[in-house]
Design an enzyme around this catalytic site. Structure first.
Site, short mmCIF file in Angstrom:
data_model
loop_
_atom_site.label_atom_id
_atom_site.label_comp_id
_atom_site.label_asym_id
_atom_site.label_seq_id
_atom_site.Cartn_x
_atom_site.Cartn_y
_atom_site.Cartn_z
N HIS A 133 2.23 -11.24 28.21
CA HIS A 133 3.52 -11.51 27.26
C HIS A 133 2.84 -12.32 25.98
O HIS A 133 3.25 -11.83 24.82
CB HIS A 133 4.25 -12.28 27.96
CG HIS A 133 5.63 -12.52 27.07
ND1 HIS A 133 6.81 -11.70 27.43
CD2 HIS A 133 6.00 -13.56 26.28
CE1 HIS A 133 7.72 -12.16 26.35
NE2 HIS A 133 7.24 -13.47 25.85
N GLU A 134 2.05 -13.35 26.24
CA GLU A 134 1.72 -14.03 24.99
C GLU A 134 0.57 -13.38 24.31
O GLU A 134 0.54 -13.27 22.89
CB GLU A 134 1.04 -15.38 25.57
CG GLU A 134 1.95 -16.20 26.29
CD GLU A 134 3.17 -16.53 25.71
OE1 GLU A 134 3.01 -16.60 24.43
OE2 GLU A 134 4.24 -16.71 26.17
N HIS A 137 2.72 -11.28 21.59
CA HIS A 137 3.19 -12.10 20.75
C HIS A 137 1.87 -12.01 19.73
O HIS A 137 2.39 -11.63 18.47
CB HIS A 137 3.49 -13.25 21.07
CG HIS A 137 4.81 -13.56 21.76
ND1 HIS A 137 6.05 -12.99 21.10
CD2 HIS A 137 5.20 -14.35 22.90
CE1 HIS A 137 7.03 -13.24 21.86
NE2 HIS A 137 6.74 -14.13 23.02
N GLU A 198 10.91 -11.48 21.83
CA GLU A 198 10.59 -11.56 23.49
C GLU A 198 10.74 -10.15 24.05
O GLU A 198 10.25 -9.67 24.93
CB GLU A 198 11.60 -12.38 23.98
CG GLU A 198 11.70 -14.12 23.83
CD GLU A 198 10.22 -14.33 23.98
OE1 GLU A 198 9.67 -14.43 25.34
OE2 GLU A 198 9.37 -15.01 23.06
N ASP A 202 8.07 -8.37 25.90
CA ASP A 202 8.16 -7.80 27.29
C ASP A 202 7.56 -6.33 27.45
O ASP A 202 6.91 -6.10 28.42
CB ASP A 202 9.64 -7.87 27.81
CG ASP A 202 10.16 -9.26 28.07
OD1 ASP A 202 9.49 -10.20 28.07
OD2 ASP A 202 11.42 -9.58 27.61
#
Length: 482
Positions: A133-134, A137, A198, A202
């Protein structure tokens, strides 16, 4: 027991961070991002700025410098990065000593996880899902995209922007709101932007997770666990504060995971041992850890290698060296080159002052894995305890040739020079250490001390250190002008 945690208060003001910054070594070129050039925040500039920010973060957060955990998180992280698209720079992964569940990404591929995240993960796929997930980003450049969009509305100053970004790395909602508020916009817009990020993270993160061979169902499983835990505490979990989680988002990830083939992914031994290490050394108090692992081993099915290893770490930290050795030696017989077991046995030998035995053990491992940071740092540490300063210096300088930002190597090398009374090199190495923590004033002071300890005839060394100091001062001045 080669590890270190720097415990300082995290400052949300970039001005305070710049004025209190720390170290100096391989001086990175700062990006040309003066004025309102954020509309062209290229990946190169983002990487350079991210490296500066990460050094500052190291000096402000309670980072853990544990070579075993560092090897694990970087191996796992780069396994995921290898399956990601739009990777524009190398990634680095770090640990923050914090029991709360959280993880965050900064500019330029720097990602940190709280130890609490690993402690509560029931599977390696769950922990990998947070890392994926990070990574998403970063590859989607969410902070950089927001900065560029904001700058089109009104020019941003570097000080107000970086202050908001630093806050955003730990609390994205507050950080984005700070950037928006500085321009007179509404906080709700910042939160909506974060939720959009987010959802994208995801979707992309789950694809990265599946491509890397992990279970995509770990994403909704982890989210469901967090939602249930947050219902029974007074304050919302840190991860949910920084990663807004709605029931719709949980349902979306569950439906998305169903699109992937069902798979069973066994946990790696490195995951189970890393989790045991975190629980024994960083998550619980020393005496509590001893009781917890004794209880785990007594439970049905609890006699696992990870629990026996965790008990050995707890016994070691309680200075019960004989009992720790009794636990770790049978494990090492089953797996003679396991670095987790070797690390504990080495520390037991140090505790029992069996330095030559430890040196002989680590010399053989070093021949098999030269410049592996776990082996090298343990080997150098034992060499220092045994008074073999030149051996320690040789090992550490070789390691720093490949990993010039290794905090523990710099710390040990400074100790080695000090014990040898080579004070010019001692102060220069300390300056390098402070640079890696973004403490520029202290680094410059130590370079001045190094110059004071040089003999009059060492003209080349004098010129080299003077040039290094000027370069460091120029970088610090430029940071202050931002």
């Amino acid at each position: 027991m080669i590890r270190q945690a720097v415990k300082l208060t995290f400052a949300t003001s970039i001005l305070l961070m710049l004025l209190q910054s720390s170290p100096a070594q391989a001086l990175n070129k700062l990006p040309d991002i003066g004025g309102n050039a954020f509309s062209t925040l290229t990946p190169e500039k983002e990487k350079q700025l991210g490296d500066v920010m990460m050094r500052q973060t190291r000096g402000q957060l309670p980072m853990i410098y544990d070579p075993l955990l560092d090897e694990y998180i970087n191996a796992l992280g780069n396994r995921l990065v290898a399956r990601a698209n739009d990777v524009k720079f190398p990634f680095k992964f770090y640990w923050v000593n914090n029991r709360q569940i959280n993880a965050f990404a900064t500019l330029g591929g720097n990602i940190a996880s709280h130890t609490g995240t690993l402690a509560v993960a029931d599977s390696e796929s769950e922990f990998a899902s947070v890392m994926a997930h990070e990574i998403a980003h970063v590859t989607q450049r969410h902070i950089a995209r927001f900065v560029e969009a904001q700058n089109q509305r009104a020019p941003l100053t570097i000080a107000s922007l970086l202050g908001a970004i630093v806050l955003a790395t730990v609390n994205p909602e507050a950080g984005m709101a700070a950037m928006m508020a500085s321009q007179g916009a509404a906080q709700q817009s910042a939160i909506n932007f974060t939720r959009s990020n987010e959802q994208e993270a995801d979707r992309i993160g789950m694809t990265i997770l599946a491509e890397a061979g992990f279970d995509p169902n770990a994403v909704p499983q982890f989210f469901t666990k967090l939602s249930e835990q947050s219902r029974f505490v007074n304050q919302q979990l840190a991860f949910l504060q920084t990663h807004p989680l709605s029931q719709a988002r949980v349902s979306d990830t569950r439906l998305r995971a169903q699109q992937f083939p069902t798979r069973f992914v066994p946990d790696s031994m490195d995951f189970t041992l890393s989790k045991a290490r975190v629980l024994a050394r960083y998550h619980h108090d020393t005496k509590d850890a001893l009781t917890i692992f004794q209880r785990k081993l007594a439970e049905p099915g609890g006699n696992t290698r990870a629990n026996r290893y965790g008990l050995a770490v707890a016994l070691l930290d309680n200075k019960d060296y004989a009992a720790a050795r009794a636990q770790i030696e049978p494990l090492l017989e089953q797996d003679p080159h396991n670095l987790y077991y070797l690390d504990v046995l080495t520390d037991v030998m140090i505790g029992q002052q069996q330095y030559q035995q430890a040196l002989d053990l680590l010399q053989q491992e070093y021949l098999l894995r030269p410049n592996n940071q776990v082996v090298t740092l343990n080997y150098a540490n034992v060499a220092l305890k045994a008074g073999s300063h030149q051996l320690a210096i040789h090992l550490l300088r070789n390691l720093l040739y490949y990993k010039d930002d290794n905090i523990l190597a710099l710390d040990l090398l400074a100790d080695a020079y000090k014990q040898k009374e080579e004070f010019a090199r001692y102060y220069e190495t300390r300056a390098d250490l402070f640079y890696q923590l973004a403490n520029y004033p202290k680094a410059i002071d130590d370079l001045n001390e190094a110059l004071n300890h040089l003999p009059a005839e060492a003209r080349l060394e004098n010129r080299r250190l003077e040039a290094k100091k000027r370069q460091l001062q120029a970088e610090f001045d430029r940071l202050q002008r931002m």
